[in-house]
Design a protein around this motif. Structure first.
Motif, short mmCIF file in Angstrom:
data_model
loop_
_atom_site.label_atom_id
_atom_site.label_comp_id
_atom_site.label_asym_id
_atom_site.label_seq_id
_atom_site.Cartn_x
_atom_site.Cartn_y
_atom_site.Cartn_z
N LEU A 171 0.82 -1.21 0.00
CA LEU A 171 0.00 0.00 0.00
C LEU A 171 0.85 1.26 0.00
O LEU A 171 0.35 2.34 -0.32
CB LEU A 171 -0.97 -0.01 1.20
CG LEU A 171 -2.32 -0.68 0.99
CD1 LEU A 171 -3.16 0.08 -0.04
CD2 LEU A 171 -2.23 -2.13 0.58
N PRO A 191 1.94 2.36 -4.19
CA PRO A 191 1.15 3.28 -5.03
C PRO A 191 1.27 4.74 -4.59
O PRO A 191 1.14 5.63 -5.42
CB PRO A 191 -0.29 2.77 -4.89
CG PRO A 191 -0.27 1.68 -3.90
CD PRO A 191 1.13 1.26 -3.64
N LEU A 192 1.53 4.98 -3.30
CA LEU A 192 1.75 6.37 -2.88
C LEU A 192 3.02 6.92 -3.50
O LEU A 192 3.07 8.08 -3.92
CB LEU A 192 1.83 6.45 -1.35
CG LEU A 192 0.53 6.32 -0.57
CD1 LEU A 192 0.81 6.12 0.91
CD2 LEU A 192 -0.35 7.55 -0.78
N ALA A 197 1.91 17.26 -0.71
CA ALA A 197 1.17 16.32 0.15
C ALA A 197 1.44 14.88 -0.29
O ALA A 197 1.65 14.00 0.55
CB ALA A 197 -0.33 16.61 0.12
N ASP A 198 1.44 14.65 -1.59
CA ASP A 198 1.67 13.28 -2.07
C ASP A 198 3.11 12.84 -1.81
O ASP A 198 3.35 11.68 -1.44
CB ASP A 198 1.34 13.18 -3.57
CG ASP A 198 -0.14 12.91 -3.82
OD1 ASP A 198 -0.85 12.58 -2.85
OD2 ASP A 198 -0.58 13.03 -4.97
N ALA A 251 3.38 12.20 1.91
CA ALA A 251 2.60 11.01 2.26
C ALA A 251 3.35 9.75 1.84
O ALA A 251 3.41 8.75 2.58
CB ALA A 251 1.23 11.06 1.60
N VAL A 276 6.23 9.19 4.27
CA VAL A 276 5.77 8.72 5.58
C VAL A 276 5.43 7.24 5.50
O VAL A 276 5.88 6.42 6.32
CB VAL A 276 4.55 9.53 6.07
CG1 VAL A 276 3.88 8.85 7.26
CG2 VAL A 276 4.97 10.95 6.44
N SER A 295 7.93 13.36 11.36
CA SER A 295 7.07 14.37 11.97
C SER A 295 6.92 15.58 11.05
O SER A 295 5.81 16.11 10.86
CB SER A 295 7.65 14.78 13.32
OG SER A 295 6.82 15.72 13.94
N ARG A 345 4.68 14.64 8.14
CA ARG A 345 3.26 14.57 8.53
C ARG A 345 2.69 15.97 8.68
O ARG A 345 1.55 16.24 8.28
CB ARG A 345 3.09 13.78 9.83
CG ARG A 345 3.20 12.28 9.65
CD ARG A 345 2.70 11.55 10.91
NE ARG A 345 2.60 10.12 10.65
CZ ARG A 345 3.55 9.23 10.96
NH1 ARG A 345 4.67 9.63 11.56
NH2 ARG A 345 3.37 7.95 10.70
N ALA A 346 3.48 16.86 9.26
CA ALA A 346 3.01 18.25 9.43
C ALA A 346 2.75 18.87 8.06
O ALA A 346 1.78 19.62 7.87
CB ALA A 346 4.05 19.06 10.20
N VAL A 359 1.90 17.26 5.27
CA VAL A 359 0.65 16.69 4.74
C VAL A 359 -0.54 17.42 5.36
O VAL A 359 -1.47 17.85 4.66
CB VAL A 359 0.56 15.18 5.01
CG1 VAL A 359 -0.82 14.66 4.65
CG2 VAL A 359 1.64 14.42 4.24
N LEU A 360 -0.49 17.57 6.66
CA LEU A 360 -1.63 18.19 7.36
C LEU A 360 -1.86 19.62 6.87
O LEU A 360 -3.01 20.03 6.64
CB LEU A 360 -1.38 18.19 8.87
CG LEU A 360 -2.58 18.66 9.70
CD1 LEU A 360 -3.70 17.64 9.64
CD2 LEU A 360 -2.18 18.90 11.15
#
Lengths: 324, 376
Positions: free
Chosen positions: A233, A236-237, A248-249, A252, A255, A301, A304-305, A307-308
């Motif tokens: 999984l 594909p990201l 973001a991609d 992601a 991560v 971290s 993730r920040a 992406v958020l």
């Protein structure tokens, strides 16, 4: 829409896999860690012959002018076999930095031909990898500068020789090459995870306890199955980020790839037991590189920040489905 | 390699989006497993069917529009984004529908599929038995040969939709002497037939989402056997791949939930839950892209096999993670009844139904990783 690798991508992966399978990469990595770079440089020259070094170099400078998809396919395989050296730097980031600069003419043909390069991009990538073997050494600090090696630091991965970078001649403005480095490192993590899973499955099939292969026990099977799920999984990201290139991609992908590879490393070590915990065993070549790449190219971290930030932006289209 | 929708898919998306915007009920329908809710959901299915949107990938002659799997993914994204009602026909369409299209006779397809597409018949699944859960091949309910058909005796349980359904499909043992996976027959059963008793079972949320089915000399005509008698296991497994792997839980469902979760985070940004919100969004994005990869592969003639187990483990855990995170964000209001709590309770069943995740992990380990078979 066709979200699948093409024949040319599969061919590239197969070529690299065949080349690396016969190159005894673990011995090369051990030599590199021990301060003998020659086998690693020889291997990199062979990779250059099949086009890897010039993947991201524009064709007018002797490269292939390939895009991010080809790069992630290659890096997946470079991680699968734990190839040492400044790969993300030489193959992706430095070519991307130089491609738009006058200095590109000076350096890019050499890079396409297999000269190793390295770069530091503070704050997220503060150290330059293997600067002692690089022909081109740059630092991105308010622009692209040539650099000289400062103090050396030891990495958790003995095959990663880290150097502080002292900026020198300014070459020009820095283009966004950081994300390309993140993406390639994510692909490398995927490959490392795959390599760890391979090792663990081989061991779980061969190693017998209580009169049966340890891989016949559900406790072992289910851990390994979860590793495969995480890797399947995450891929594909990584491919999706290579296609869209959005922050973001990209974050992601990194991560998820790092989490999957980390899980692979932990499970592979547990499945091997004590022998996996030794320097003598090859497992550590993969495991320590996973740990190192989890902090290089931005922390989990920070990603993730990022992406958020993207998905909570008021005008964010990022949660929209695939579309033009 | 790209993620661009072509003109046809974009046009389809726009059509579905505006169609849904005009027709999705403003108020949520009552739960579909209650008598009142079932009828309202049946009526909604008929509205969908009127626009050929209840089973978009099916051939036109059975009520579909021959949409590609990619268009199905697009449809599902729009459907869930619009907050449209749960699909009372989902089990029938995803499981039995796929099975009939692959293994049914022309007569069966003509007789069963159009009625399913319009929800004239609501279908329940009848797999599990008291002694056959994860070990599905242990089913004991008997199908005995009689003139013109079969007589069923036994008990099915945890049968989804059976509390409100008209008909059911499942596996029955026609040959008790044959080895486990042999001697099973795939049958369609009329739940209104003489000898059938359905006992609804309230689930954790209080709604009877499944039921027990008692079969006492129930006659099933030959025309309701799918595939050959004794070949039911093979026929059923083609359905199982669909259920786990693709059509039962579309990425649209998780994209919509992750989007709502991000919205909830905007209102209640608890820093301690940041990583879980981000990881839920990443998980939904991963599942979306993974599915686009699968449909691309299938479009080029690939098939959906054992890797459907990878899918099932992932989406079932993702569903829990998304809803659990939302409930944590709700803080002390997390225990109050509402959409998130309902979704959370529903998500808890995910690792159990459609083959428990333990069975899926065994399948992944043995058939994808090549590990030796061991004791279950």
């Amino acid at each position: 829409m066709r979200f699948a690798l093409g024949d040319e991508h599969r061919q590239l992966a197969r070529t690299l896999h065949d080349l690396l399978s016969s190159a005894d990469v673990p011995s090369v990595a051990r030599a590199w860690a021990g301060g003998e770079p020659e086998p690693g440089l020889t291997l990199y020259a062979r990779l250059a012959e099949v086009g890897v070094a010039g993947l991201a170099v524009p064709e007018r400078f002797g490269g292939l002018g390939a895009g991010p998809v080809e790069l992630v396919v290659a890096f997946d395989e470079l991680g699968h076999h734990p190839v040492p050296g400044p790969l993300v730097e030489s193959v992706a980031v430095v070519p991307a930095l130089l491609a738009g600069l006058p200095a590109g003419e000076r350096w890019l043909p050499g890079l396409a031909g297999g000269e190793p390069a390295t770069v530091a991009l503070p704050p997220h990538t503060p150290f330059a990898l293997d600067a002692d073997v690089a022909t081109v050494f740059a630092v991105v600090d308010g622009g692209v500068h040539l650099a000289t090696a400062g103090r050396r630091h030891d990495s958790v991965d003995p095959a990663r020789r880290l150097f502080e970078a002292e900026p020198g001649e300014r070459l020009g403005d820095a283009d966004a090459a950081f994300d390309l480095g993140v993406l390639c490192a994510a692909a490398q993590l995927l490959g490392l995870g795959r390599g760890l899973l391979d090792l663990a499955c081989v061991h779980a099939t061969a190693r017998r306890q209580f009169g049966r292969p340890v891989g016949a026990f559900q406790a072992v099977k289910h851990e390994l199955a979860d590793v495969l799920v995480a890797l399947e999984l995450a891929r594909p990201l990584v491919h999706g980020a290579a296609v869209t290139g959005t922050p973001a991609d990209v974050s992601a992908a990194r991560v998820a790839a790092a989490e999957a590879a980390d899980r692979a490393a932990r499970v592979a070590l547990q499945v091997h037991g004590a022998v996996g915990y030794t320097r003598e065993h090859d497992l550590g070549l993969w495991l320590t590189k996973v740990r190192a790449l989890r902090s290089a190219w931005g922390t989990q971290s920070w990603h993730r920040a990022r992406v958020l930030e993207e998905i909570t932006a008021p005008a964010s289209q990022i949660t929209a489905p695939a579309s033009r | 390699m790209d993620l661009d929708l072509d003109e046809d898919a974009l046009a389809f998306r726009d059509e579905v989006r505006s169609w849904l915007a005009e027709r999705v009920p403003a108020e949520p329908l009552p739960p579909m497993d209650t008598p009142e809710g079932a009828e309202q959901h049946r009526a909604w299915e008929r509205v969908l069917a009127g626009a050929r949107l209840s089973a978009v990938t099916w051939p036109r002659e059975y009520g579909g529009r021959e949409a590609s799997l990619l268009e199905w993914v697009v449809f599902e994204e729009e459907y869930h984004a619009a907050g449209a009602p749960a699909r009372v026909s989902a089990n029938g369409i995803a499981l039995l529908g796929s099975t009939l299209l692959a293994h049914g006779t022309a007569e069966q397809k003509e007789r069963v599929l159009p009625r399913m597409a319009r929800a004239d018949d609501i279908w329940a699944q009848a797999w599990s038995e008291p002694e056959a859960g994860s070990d599905l091949a242990a089913v004991r309910s008997r199908a005995s040969r009689v003139d013109g058909g079969w007589v069923l005796n036994g008990q099915k349980t945890w049968s989804s939709r059976a509390a409100v359904a008209d008909r059911a499909f499942g596996l029955f043992r026609n040959d008790p002497e044959a080895r486990r996976h042999r001697g099973l027959t795939y049958l369609m059963v009329d739940l209104r037939a003489e000898g059938v008793t359905v006992r609804p079972i309230p689930q954790l949320d209080g709604v009877p989402g499944f039921a027990e089915i008692f079969l006492d000399d129930v006659f099933v005509p030959d025309e309701d056997v799918i595939g050959e008698p004794g070949d039911g296991w093979r026929v059923a497994m083609s359905t199982a791949s669909n259920e786990r792997g693709l059509t039962l839980r579309s990425p649209g469902r998780f994209l919509a939930a992750a989007r709502r979760l991000v919205g909830l985070w905007r209102e209640r940004p608890d820093p301690a839950l940041r990583d879980r919100v981000v990881d839920a969004w990443i998980g939904a994005r991963a599942y979306h892209l993974y599915t686009l990869g699968t449909v691309s592969r299938l479009a080029e003639g690939g098939s959906l096999g054992v890797e459907s187990s990878v899918n099932k483990v992932f989406w079932s855990e993702l569903d829990i993670a998304v809803h659990e995170t939302a409930i944590e964000l709700l803080g002390t209001e997390g225990e109050l009844a509402g959409d998130w709590l309902g979704g959370y309770l529903f998500s808890l069943a995910g690792p159990i139904y459609a083959g428990t995740n333990e069975i899926q992990r065994d399948v992944i380990a043995e058939r994808l990783l090549g590990l030796p078979r061991g004791d279950r």
